[in-house]
Enzyme design. Sequence first.
Site, short mmCIF file in Angstrom:
data_model
loop_
_atom_site.label_atom_id
_atom_site.label_comp_id
_atom_site.label_asym_id
_atom_site.label_seq_id
_atom_site.Cartn_x
_atom_site.Cartn_y
_atom_site.Cartn_z
N GLU A 44 2.44 0.07 3.65
CA GLU A 44 1.43 0.03 2.59
C GLU A 44 1.98 -0.59 1.31
O GLU A 44 3.16 -0.42 0.98
CB GLU A 44 0.90 1.43 2.26
CG GLU A 44 -0.14 1.97 3.23
CD GLU A 44 0.48 2.86 4.28
OE1 GLU A 44 -0.23 3.22 5.24
OE2 GLU A 44 1.66 3.19 4.16
N THR A 45 1.11 -1.30 0.63
CA THR A 45 1.35 -1.84 -0.70
C THR A 45 0.19 -1.39 -1.58
O THR A 45 -0.97 -1.43 -1.15
CB THR A 45 1.41 -3.38 -0.67
OG1 THR A 45 2.51 -3.79 0.15
CG2 THR A 45 1.58 -3.96 -2.06
#
Length: 290
Positions: free
Chosen positions: A48-49
């Site tokens: 995830e970002t």
Amino acid sequence: MTRTLPFHQVDVFSSGPLLGNPVAVVHDADGLTDDQMAAFARWTNLSETTFLLRPTRQGADYRLRIFTPAGELPFAGHPTLGSAHAWLEAGHRPAAAPAGTDVVQECAVGLVTVRQTPVAGGGVRLAFQAPPLERSGPVEPAELERTVAALGARPDDVVDAAWVDNGPGWMAVRLRDAGAVLALDPDPVAMQGLKVGVVGPWADEDEAAPGDADVEVRAFIEGIGEDPVTGSLNAGLGQWLAGSVLPPSYVASQGTALRRRGRVHVGLDHRGQVWVGGETRTVVRGSVGL
């Protein structure tokens, strides 16, 4: 035109660096387009970002958007804690301060509270309030049979299964013990379309038991493989098992099979609300040009 924005990469759910689950956090991201966010998430290639933006709902301290390399998520656990850590480290303070220290995050599932709790030896542990489940209840027998086969689990090791979906789509399978969890060897082809979390208890007499954890958890996601440490899954597991099958407060070990050392603190409060917490530590800080 390229914009330079503050950036943190935070290790979540481990007391030491490089042993938890990293999340990339971009600050002041209001001017970015959806395509820019998605492209950067693909480039980081992390599970995830996240992107911190100004809130749009009353009571929120900030708004968070969460991207995987494949698309956007309505909620995820370790990005929530890592992003709150980065927001606080950047010098922000909750709107409720000094009367309170809870951070309120706005995301696609609504408002999520992140609590700051002092820990022994100094420092603070962050914990998020588990959002309501979007889907719960038993897993259909045919779906469970397919999932057990895809995981490479022995059917007689399976104790129970349930949907614990709080946004990402989790199905949970409970095995007889932690050894059975660590023995899993999923078939990547058969896992297509599945997002599965598996949990099993550690026994005190087990020589392999880590000593500081009550259960072993693993998370498998189509297209990613195994996730090192997973807050949303542990939130769903806590809502399913804490206070009934498991103690009201317990510690989950996750990431062992990936040579990580994740520790997730799950607990019920006096209202029956599940909180999911862990250590957070910035490993990379600087700026990004987007």
